[in-house]
Design a protein around this motif. Structure first.
Motif, PDB file in Angstrom:
ATOM      1  N   UNK A 291      46.420 -30.564  18.081  1.00 37.14           N
ATOM      2  CA  UNK A 291      47.276 -31.285  19.036  1.00 37.14           C
ATOM      3  C   UNK A 291      46.679 -32.656  19.355  1.00 37.14           C
ATOM      4  N   UNK A 292      45.364 -32.739  19.486  1.00 38.56           N
ATOM      5  CA  UNK A 292      44.702 -34.016  19.762  1.00 38.56           C
ATOM      6  C   UNK A 292      44.996 -35.022  18.651  1.00 38.56           C
ATOM      7  N   UNK A 293      44.794 -34.621  17.398  1.00 43.46           N
ATOM      8  CA  UNK A 293      45.001 -35.562  16.296  1.00 43.46           C
ATOM      9  C   UNK A 293      46.471 -35.938  16.141  1.00 43.46           C
ATOM     10  N   UNK A 294      47.380 -35.040  16.444  1.00 41.35           N
ATOM     11  CA  UNK A 294      48.809 -35.371  16.431  1.00 41.35           C
ATOM     12  C   UNK A 294      49.118 -36.348  17.556  1.00 41.35           C
ATOM     13  N   UNK A 295      48.620 -36.092  18.745  1.00 42.17           N
ATOM     14  CA  UNK A 295      48.873 -36.954  19.905  1.00 42.17           C
ATOM     15  C   UNK A 295      48.201 -38.316  19.757  1.00 42.17           C
ATOM     16  N   UNK A 296      47.099 -38.379  19.005  1.00 41.71           N
ATOM     17  CA  UNK A 296      46.378 -39.635  18.823  1.00 41.71           C
ATOM     18  C   UNK A 296      47.270 -40.706  18.206  1.00 41.71           C
TER      19      UNK A 296
END
Length: 109
Positions: free
Chosen positions: A12-17
């Motif tokens: 989720x972090x890398x998608x949201x980044x």
């Protein structure tokens, strides 16, 4: 990223980044800590401001390519390329997870 089986909060972090500072902040616990470029950002408001500043200053892409475990940390290595000094670079993202969210993140070379 699809070739790695990242834990959900990290994926989720890398998608949201690649999206908004608000989306990225939702990946963290209320009192999370991010350490990046010699600065420490504590709490959701500070993390959101950190992401907003980075997005305003630079355009970049992040491609995770490795996942390792170090004690209670998940360490992701990612290739980051963009219009920042030293680009491209492979960075280490050290995540500590807590109750399905990111409790701490340290980004280093």
């Amino acid at each position: 990223m699809s070739t790695l089986n990242l834990p959900q909060p990290i994926a989720a972090y890398f998608t949201a980044d690649q999206k908004t500072p608000e989306a990225l902040a939702r990946c963290f616990t209320a009192h999370a800590v991010v350490k990046d470029e010699g600065h420490t950002h504590t709490g959701l408001e500070a993390i959101q401001a950190w992401k907003a500043a980075a997005t305003t200053k630079y355009t970049y892409t992040t491609v995770p390519f490795a996942l390792e475990r170090e004690a209670d940390m998940q360490v992701v290595r990612a290739h980051v390329a963009g219009n920042f000094p030293g680009s491209p670079v492979d960075l280490r993202y050290r995540f500590r997870l807590e109750r399905g969210l990111i409790a701490s993140l340290e980004i280093s070379v």
